[in-house]
Structure formats: structure tokens, C-alpha cells
Design a protein around this motif. Structure first.
Motif, short mmCIF file in Angstrom:
data_model
loop_
_atom_site.label_atom_id
_atom_site.label_comp_id
_atom_site.label_asym_id
_atom_site.label_seq_id
_atom_site.Cartn_x
_atom_site.Cartn_y
_atom_site.Cartn_z
N HIS A 154 -10.51 -2.16 36.39
CA HIS A 154 -10.30 -1.68 34.98
C HIS A 154 -11.38 -0.42 35.24
CE1 HIS A 154 -8.25 -5.24 33.88
NE2 HIS A 154 -7.71 -4.35 33.10
N THR A 155 -10.91 0.96 34.75
CA THR A 155 -11.91 1.87 34.41
C THR A 155 -12.91 1.70 33.38
OG1 THR A 155 -10.47 3.10 33.25
CG2 THR A 155 -10.37 3.54 35.79
N PRO A 156 -13.89 2.14 33.12
CA PRO A 156 -14.54 1.97 31.77
C PRO A 156 -13.83 2.39 30.56
CG PRO A 156 -16.28 2.75 33.64
CD PRO A 156 -14.95 2.77 34.22
N GLU A 157 -13.32 3.36 30.78
CA GLU A 157 -12.54 3.90 29.73
C GLU A 157 -11.39 2.82 29.24
OE1 GLU A 157 -12.97 5.73 32.38
OE2 GLU A 157 -14.11 7.67 31.65
N ARG B 235 -17.94 4.34 22.64
CA ARG B 235 -16.65 4.72 22.49
C ARG B 235 -16.20 5.30 23.63
NH1 ARG B 235 -20.03 7.08 18.42
NH2 ARG B 235 -20.01 9.13 19.57
N PRO B 236 -15.06 5.54 23.98
CA PRO B 236 -14.56 6.21 25.39
C PRO B 236 -15.32 7.35 25.61
CG PRO B 236 -12.82 5.50 23.86
CD PRO B 236 -13.90 5.25 23.04
N GLU B 237 -15.76 8.44 24.73
CA GLU B 237 -16.39 9.55 25.05
C GLU B 237 -18.06 9.21 25.56
OE1 GLU B 237 -16.13 9.34 20.49
OE2 GLU B 237 -14.87 9.00 22.11
N ASP B 238 -18.39 8.02 24.91
CA ASP B 238 -19.72 7.48 25.44
C ASP B 238 -19.60 7.11 26.87
OD1 ASP B 238 -20.96 7.71 22.78
OD2 ASP B 238 -20.47 5.97 22.32
N VAL B 239 -18.60 6.39 27.11
CA VAL B 239 -18.47 6.13 28.67
C VAL B 239 -18.35 7.41 29.50
CG1 VAL B 239 -17.07 4.71 30.18
CG2 VAL B 239 -17.38 3.81 27.90
N ARG C 288 -19.48 10.09 29.31
CA ARG C 288 -20.99 10.84 28.98
C ARG C 288 -21.86 10.02 29.91
NH1 ARG C 288 -23.97 14.76 29.64
NH2 ARG C 288 -25.85 14.69 28.17
N LEU C 289 -21.67 8.51 30.04
CA LEU C 289 -22.56 7.72 30.72
C LEU C 289 -22.19 7.97 32.27
CD1 LEU C 289 -24.59 5.23 31.18
CD2 LEU C 289 -22.51 3.90 30.76
N LYS C 290 -20.97 7.90 32.73
CA LYS C 290 -20.51 8.21 33.94
C LYS C 290 -20.86 9.79 34.35
CE LYS C 290 -16.26 7.44 35.19
NZ LYS C 290 -15.01 7.33 35.43
N GLN C 291 -21.08 10.59 33.53
CA GLN C 291 -21.47 12.02 34.04
C GLN C 291 -23.07 11.88 34.20
OE1 GLN C 291 -21.13 14.91 30.85
NE2 GLN C 291 -21.94 16.45 32.19
N LEU C 292 -23.97 11.12 33.33
CA LEU C 292 -25.24 11.02 33.39
C LEU C 292 -25.50 10.12 34.77
CD1 LEU C 292 -26.36 10.49 29.76
CD2 LEU C 292 -26.66 12.54 31.31
N GLU C 293 -24.91 9.16 35.21
CA GLU C 293 -24.97 8.67 36.19
C GLU C 293 -24.87 9.33 37.52
OE1 GLU C 293 -22.59 5.04 35.66
OE2 GLU C 293 -24.09 3.92 34.76
N LYS C 294 -23.70 10.14 37.63
CA LYS C 294 -23.49 10.95 38.56
C LYS C 294 -24.64 11.85 39.02
CE LYS C 294 -20.00 13.97 40.46
NZ LYS C 294 -18.50 14.56 40.09
#
Length: 95
Positions: free
Chosen positions: A9-12, A56-60, A62-68
Motif C-alpha cells: 500500500h502507498t502511504p496515501e 493527513r494524506p497531504e502530510d504524507v 509532504r513527508l515523501k517530498q522531504l525524504e526525497k
């Protein structure tokens, strides 16, 4: 008890399923039935609950973007450190 087919499953998707689980649990549905409805095991639900807490889905996203971005910056720093190390070796005359 039938074994469930393993899925990724994707984080979203996880956050969406956790929000759906919260809604069903608030309506008084049993946890086992909620997990069956979401097609995940109770253990998976508990692990996700600990891992994603109240995201929230938008937090996830943002988290993926920051990790990248963090991975990219680490790569750049590593390359810079290699360049500096090579320059030190050349300066010492060890080439």
C-alpha cells in the motif's frame, strides 16, 4: 482462517484506510470487522496506527517530498566530500 494475499500500500492509501477505519470504529463496528472490510490484518492496522498516527494524506505527500529532497542533499554532500578528499590527496602529492 484464510490467509490474506499480501499487498503493498502507498502511504496515501494507508492514511485513507486508517481514516476509514476511524470512521467505522466511531460508528461502533468491531475492529476485526473493520480490518476485514479494509482487507488488512489487525496487526497491520495496529502497525499502521503507530507508524502514521494522525497524519493527513497531504502530510504524507509532504513527508515523501522531504525524504526525497533529503536523499538528494545527502548524495550531493557525499559527492562534495569525495571531491574534497581527492583534492587533499593531490595536495599531499599522493596521486
Amino acid at each position: 482462517m484464510a490467509l490474506m494475499k499480501r499487498k503493498r500500500h502507498t502511504p496515501e492509501q494507508i492514511v485513507r484506510k486508517l481514516r476509514e477505519a476511524d470512521r467505522l470504529l466511531a460508528e461502533g463496528v468491531d475492529l476485526a470487522l473493520v480490518c476485514r472490510t479494509l482487507e488488512v490484518s489487525v496487526q497491520t492496522h495496529q502497525r499502521w496506527r503507530v507508524q502514521y498516527k494522525a497524519m493527513r494524506p497531504e502530510d504524507v505527500a509532504r513527508l515523501k517530498q522531504l525524504e526525497k529532497e533529503n536523499a538528494r542533499l545527502k548524495r550531493l554532500l557525499a559527492e562534495k566530500e569525495l571531491d574534497n578528499d581527492m583534492l587533499r590527496e593531490v595536495a599531499r602529492g599522493n596521486f
